[in-house]
Structures are given as structure tokens and as C-alpha cells.
Design an enzyme around this catalytic site. Structure first.
Site, PDB file in Angstrom:
ATOM      1  N   CYS A 214     -36.430  19.355  12.109  1.00 47.97           N
ATOM      2  CA  CYS A 214     -37.455  20.175  11.436  1.00 47.97           C
ATOM      3  C   CYS A 214     -36.992  21.616  11.308  1.00 47.97           C
ATOM      4  O   CYS A 214     -36.874  22.335  12.313  1.00 47.97           O
ATOM      5  CB  CYS A 214     -38.759  20.074  12.246  1.00 47.97           C
ATOM      6  SG  CYS A 214     -40.002  21.308  11.815  1.00 47.97           S
TER       7      CYS A 214
ATOM      8  N   CYS B  37     -39.402  24.291  12.575  1.00 52.91           N
ATOM      9  CA  CYS B  37     -39.450  24.262  14.047  1.00 52.91           C
ATOM     10  C   CYS B  37     -38.372  25.150  14.639  1.00 52.91           C
ATOM     11  O   CYS B  37     -38.593  25.832  15.652  1.00 52.91           O
ATOM     12  CB  CYS B  37     -39.246  22.835  14.564  1.00 52.91           C
ATOM     13  SG  CYS B  37     -40.536  21.671  14.087  1.00 52.91           S
TER      14      CYS B  37
END
Length: 287
Positions: free
Chosen positions: A39, A42
Site C-alpha cells: 500500500c 501506508c
């Protein structure tokens, strides 16, 4: 960013989530960050959260959950996309958000739940301590620790005050708590508490030394008793006198006692000048 300060931010899994996130949230807000290796947002958000966790110094904890390897936790918290961040307070989710926010918005979100910093209270207590008002300082430090139970510095300031007030049992109870970010200072205060256990009537020991100035064992016993009664300069002078008279007595016991005193007082800047004075005197005597 690595977990340079694991006391404030750490990885959790299904196995330890209750112990490391839910239970602590009963006392301190815990921010749960659901993330994954693949991600991109993230990888932007997680370092910012880690940085804030370190900056806030325990006013909240950051528990990082890899959503890929902990699907049960993701399902329990209703995570549909990542990153997802959830704030736990009192063991319950209070609020959260999805996606990577700017740092200013992260701070605003966190500040809704965390206690204000206790720094000002510690400074106020330190000012009272400088005037000798240890009771007043202690009352303020109690307030500081109530507002921020994870502030180890305020807790140890309270230990200092308790020792000055000769409330040794209460100081011992506080020192029995865990200190991960202030470990060295906690150890120093434990050494000072150990000195306080030597508080006995000084007069008989002084009479014994006066009767026989070369009774080095009695002089060192006197030094420890003086330290136990808070007469630190007299204690250091007595131990140094043993070094002056016989540096080799009992395998250098005079030097060792002085080192014990230095360790016990080294965490308190109030005694910095005194410790420096006798460190220099010890060095001069030995050299």
C-alpha cells in the site's frame, strides 16, 4: 522508519492485540494503524504516525497492524480499505479515518483524544523544588502524572520529591513501575533510595571515628549513614577522607562508596555541582 522507540510505537498481531493495544487503551489513547507492504499511502502515513508517537512521548501509543497477516482484526474493526486508522480510548473505538492525511490534520485528530503535555506542570514543580517547597512540588507532580500516566519523567520527579520528604515507601512503590525511556534515571533513584535505607543515628559513629581517626571501616559506615540522612556533602567528604588516608583499604572501598554516591545523585541536576566537586577531588587524590 524502524521502531526506534518501541515503547511508543510497535507492531501488534491478533495474538497480542488485547495485551498491547486494548488493555493499554484503558489508561492511554491507542492509535491503531492498519497497513500493508503493497500500500503506497501506508508507506507515507506510517512514518508520520511513528514520528508523532515519538514526539508526543507516550501521550498516545501507536499499534501497527499488518492487515494482510491479521485479517481477523481487520474484519473486527470493519476495515474495508487501507490505510485505516482507529483511535481506541477506554477499550473502545472512538473515531478513525481512511487514507493518508497531512501531518497538520493528523495532529488535530490526535489532539482531540490525548492529554495536554505535562511539561509546564513539571517546570512549575521544579520551580517550587528550587525554593525547597517539596510538598508543593509533589502536589503538582501528582496532577501531572494523573493527566499523563505514561510520562515517566514526571513520575520520577515525584520520586525525587518523595525522597526529599523522606516518604521512602511511596518512592519505592513508584520506582517499582516500569521505566523504559527513563531507565538510567530510575536506576539512579533506586540507588539513592538504597542510600536512604542507611539512615541511622550518626552520633555514635562520629564518636567512634573521633576516637580513632584511622578506623576506616567506621568512617565509611559514617559516610553511608550521613548519605542516608541526606547529608550528602558530609558523606562524600567522609568517604574521600578514607581514600586520602588509605586508598587501598578494603580493596579501594573508599573510592567505591564515593562512586555509589555519584550514581545515586547523578540524576538530579540539583547535585551536579556537588558531584563534580568530589569527582575532581577523588581524581586529584588518586593521581
Amino acid at each position: 522508519m524502524s521502531d526506534a522507540t518501541p515503547a511508543f510505537h510497535f507492531d501488534v498481531s491478533l495474538q497480542d492485540f488485547e495485551a498491547r493495544a486494548l488493555q493499554p487503551s484503558l489508561e492511554i489513547p491507542v492509535l491503531v494503524d492498519f497497513w500493508a507492504e503493497w500500500c503506497g499511502p501506508c508507506q507515507t502515513l506510517k512514518p508520520m504516525l511513528e514520528k508523532l508517537a515519538e514526539e508526543y512521548q507516550g501521550r498516545f501509543l501507536l499499534a501497527k497492524v499488518n492487515a494482510d497477516t491479521n485479517p481477523e482484526l481487520s474484519q473486527y474493526f470493519g476495515v474495508r480499505s487501507i490505510p485505516t486508522v482507529v483511535m481506541l480510548v477506554g477499550g473502545q473505538p472512538q473515531d478513525g479515518f481512511t487514507g493518508a492525511l497531512p501531518e497538520s490534520e493528523l495532529r488535530a485528530f490526535i489532539d482531540r483524544f490525548v492529554a495536554p503535555p505535562a511539561t509546564d506542570l513539571r517546570a512549575e514543580a521544579a520551580a517550587l523544588a528550587q525554593t525547597g517547597d517539596w510538598n508543593g512540588a509533589l502536589q503538582i507532580l501528582i496532577q501531572a502524572t494523573q493527566e499523563n500516566p505514561s510520562d515517566e519523567g514526571a513520575r520520577l520527579d515525584a520520586v525525587e520529591a518523595l525522597l526529599e520528604l523522606e516518604r521512602k515507601e511511596e518512592a519505592e512503590q513508584l520506582l517499582g513501575l516500569e521505566y523504559s525511556t527513563e531507565a538510567d534515571r530510575a536506576q539512579s533513584l533506586k540507588a539513592r533510595l538504597a542510600l536512604a535505607a542507611n539512615a541511622v543515628d550518626i552520633a555514635p559513629l562520629q564518636a567512634k571515628v573521633d576516637a580513632n581517626p584511622d578506623d576506616h571501616a567506621a568512617r565509611l559506615e559514617l559516610a553511608r549513614a550521613l548519605a542516608g540522612n541526606g547529608q550528602y556533602e558530609a558523606a562524600m567528604e567522609a568517604a574521600l577522607e578514607v581514600v586520602r588516608r588509605d586508598r587501598f583499604f578494603d580493596a579501594g572501598a573508599g573510592r567505591q562508596v564515593l562512586l555509589e554516591f555519584f550514581e545515586a545523585l547523578g540524576s538530579n541536576e540539583h547535585y551536579d555541582d556537588l558531584v563534580r566537586k568530589y569527582r575532581r577531588a577523588l581524581s586529584a587524590t588518586l593521581n
